[in-house]
Design a protein around this motif. Structure first.
Motif, short mmCIF file in Angstrom:
data_model
loop_
_atom_site.label_atom_id
_atom_site.label_comp_id
_atom_site.label_asym_id
_atom_site.label_seq_id
_atom_site.Cartn_x
_atom_site.Cartn_y
_atom_site.Cartn_z
N GLU A 1 107.94 -19.35 -45.22
CA GLU A 1 108.92 -20.45 -45.29
C GLU A 1 109.62 -20.58 -43.92
OE1 GLU A 1 109.77 -22.92 -47.46
OE2 GLU A 1 108.06 -22.31 -48.67
N SER A 2 109.42 -21.75 -43.31
CA SER A 2 109.89 -21.93 -41.94
C SER A 2 111.39 -21.71 -41.80
CB SER A 2 109.48 -23.30 -41.41
OG SER A 2 109.96 -24.33 -42.26
N GLY A 3 112.18 -22.11 -42.78
CA GLY A 3 113.63 -21.89 -42.69
C GLY A 3 113.97 -20.41 -42.73
N ALA A 4 113.28 -19.67 -43.58
CA ALA A 4 113.52 -18.22 -43.65
C ALA A 4 113.06 -17.55 -42.36
CB ALA A 4 112.77 -17.62 -44.85
N ILE A 5 112.02 -18.09 -41.74
CA ILE A 5 111.56 -17.53 -40.46
C ILE A 5 112.63 -17.74 -39.39
CG2 ILE A 5 109.81 -17.73 -38.64
CD1 ILE A 5 107.81 -18.59 -40.88
N LEU A 6 113.23 -18.93 -39.37
CA LEU A 6 114.29 -19.19 -38.38
C LEU A 6 115.46 -18.23 -38.58
CD1 LEU A 6 114.39 -23.11 -38.33
CD2 LEU A 6 113.40 -21.60 -36.61
N LEU A 7 115.85 -18.02 -39.85
CA LEU A 7 116.96 -17.11 -40.13
C LEU A 7 116.61 -15.68 -39.72
CD1 LEU A 7 118.03 -18.54 -43.61
CD2 LEU A 7 119.48 -18.46 -41.55
N TYR A 8 115.38 -15.26 -40.04
CA TYR A 8 114.94 -13.90 -39.71
C TYR A 8 114.98 -13.69 -38.19
CZ TYR A 8 111.92 -9.83 -39.18
OH TYR A 8 111.43 -8.59 -38.81
N LEU A 9 114.42 -14.66 -37.45
CA LEU A 9 114.38 -14.50 -35.99
C LEU A 9 115.78 -14.52 -35.41
CD1 LEU A 9 111.30 -16.77 -35.18
CD2 LEU A 9 111.39 -14.26 -35.12
N SER A 10 116.66 -15.35 -35.98
CA SER A 10 118.04 -15.37 -35.51
C SER A 10 118.68 -13.99 -35.70
CB SER A 10 118.83 -16.44 -36.28
OG SER A 10 120.21 -16.28 -36.04
N GLU A 11 118.49 -13.43 -36.87
CA GLU A 11 119.10 -12.12 -37.14
C GLU A 11 118.48 -11.04 -36.28
OE1 GLU A 11 120.13 -10.98 -40.99
OE2 GLU A 11 120.88 -12.97 -41.53
N LYS A 12 117.17 -11.13 -36.09
CA LYS A 12 116.48 -10.15 -35.24
C LYS A 12 117.08 -10.16 -33.83
CE LYS A 12 111.79 -9.09 -33.51
NZ LYS A 12 111.60 -7.71 -34.00
N ALA A 13 117.50 -11.36 -33.40
CA ALA A 13 118.06 -11.51 -32.07
C ALA A 13 119.59 -11.45 -32.09
CB ALA A 13 117.58 -12.82 -31.46
N GLY A 14 120.15 -10.80 -33.08
CA GLY A 14 121.60 -10.56 -33.11
C GLY A 14 122.42 -11.79 -33.44
N GLY A 15 121.84 -12.71 -34.22
CA GLY A 15 122.61 -13.89 -34.63
C GLY A 15 122.46 -15.06 -33.68
N ALA A 16 121.40 -15.04 -32.87
CA ALA A 16 121.21 -16.12 -31.88
C ALA A 16 121.02 -17.47 -32.58
CB ALA A 16 119.99 -15.81 -31.02
N PHE A 17 121.59 -18.49 -31.99
CA PHE A 17 121.46 -19.87 -32.48
C PHE A 17 122.00 -20.06 -33.89
CE2 PHE A 17 118.33 -19.38 -29.10
CZ PHE A 17 118.83 -20.30 -28.22
N MET A 18 122.88 -19.16 -34.30
CA MET A 18 123.71 -19.34 -35.48
C MET A 18 125.15 -19.20 -34.99
SD MET A 18 122.49 -20.16 -38.34
CE MET A 18 123.09 -19.58 -39.92
N PRO A 19 126.01 -20.17 -35.32
CA PRO A 19 127.39 -20.09 -34.82
C PRO A 19 128.07 -18.79 -35.24
CG PRO A 19 126.94 -22.25 -35.75
CD PRO A 19 125.76 -21.39 -36.09
N ALA A 20 128.93 -18.29 -34.35
CA ALA A 20 129.60 -17.03 -34.64
C ALA A 20 130.70 -17.21 -35.68
CB ALA A 20 130.19 -16.45 -33.35
#
Ligand code: GSH
Length: 237
Positions: A71-90
């Motif tokens: 699921e592409s949305g879950a992949i985006l969330l996973y990669l964001s978390e893997k990168a310490g929350g990148a591209f998700m507002p703090a």
């Protein structure tokens, strides 16, 4: 290293955009959907839903065996978390906005535009009800996006995975001949996101689909792989 089981479609490009933004090393594993590459038991072990894209992270942060995400949305969330929350507002307010617009894309913009593509481009001629139903819904969602982008520069006010999820679907409206001329806010946002080097790298290199062909002619085997018996047999076996 991350394997990306990939097709050059909007859902595939969400993932390559994010990987390029993060500058993470990845390997593209291209699939030919028309040939039915995605219908194998081996691929279903990676993505139980049998659709593309999916990733396999060979070095998950929690250790252990390679980890598959679908699921592409879950992949985006996973990669964001893997990168310490990148591209998700703090901050929580904006983070919630990013989650809301990501869910909107995954549950609305993507599936409804996907159906519009199906009825406009692939369904046999003479399906006026289906065409009207999904093109109207696709237009409604574009109107929602236009209004939102009149309130804020980006969906969550700052550039986030929500924009990465929506942008490739807006780009694909060309294929269903949907005009965005009356949408200046989308136009501004589309240009701003499209000028990002990572977005260019994530979408250009990977054999962008030929959007000039409005009604691709499928053989009966290709039709079956995408929409018919072969697809069903793969899911039910
Ligand atoms: N909700 C899924 C949608 C995946 C999806 O439908 N992918 C299409 C390509 S964009 C696909 O795999 N089509 C091949 C098929 O239907 O067998 C996601 O966002 O990952």
């Amino acid at each position: 290293m991350i394997d990306v089981h990939f097709v050059p479609t909007p859902n595939g490009h969400k993932v390559t955009i994010m990987l390029e933004e993060l500058r993470l090393a990845y390997r593209l594993i291209p699939y030919d959907m028309l040939k039915g590459d995605q219908l194998t038991p081996a691929y279903r072990r990676i993505n139980p839903n049998g659709r593309l894209p999916a990733i396999v992270d060979h070095e998950p942060a929690f250790g252990g065996a390679p980890f598959a995400v679908f699921e592409s949305g879950a992949i985006l969330l996973y990669l964001s978390e893997k990168a310490g929350g990148a591209f998700m507002p703090a901050d929580l307010r904006r983070r919630s906005l990013a989650q809301q617009w990501l869910m909107w894309q995954m549950a609305g913009l993507g599936p409804m535009h996907g159906q519009a593509h199906h009825f406009v481009r692939y369904a046999p001629e003479g399906q006026e009800y289906g065409v009207a139903r999904y093109v109207n819904e696709a237009r409604r969602l574009i109107a929602v996006l236009e209004r939102r982008l009149g309130e804020a520069d980006f969906l969550a006010e700052e550039y986030s995975i929500a924009d990465m999820a929506a942008w490739p679907w807006v780009r694909a409206t060309r294929a269903i001949a949907m005009s965005l001329e009356a949408c200046p806010n989308i136009g501004r946002w589309f240009a701003a996101v499209g000028e990002r080097p990572a977005v260019m790298r994530g979408t250009e290199v990977k054999n962008a689909p030929n959007l000039s062909s409005l009604r691709p002619r499928l053989t009966s085997e290709e039709w079956s792989n995408l929409f018919g018996e072969n697809m069903l047999r793969s899911a039910e076996s």
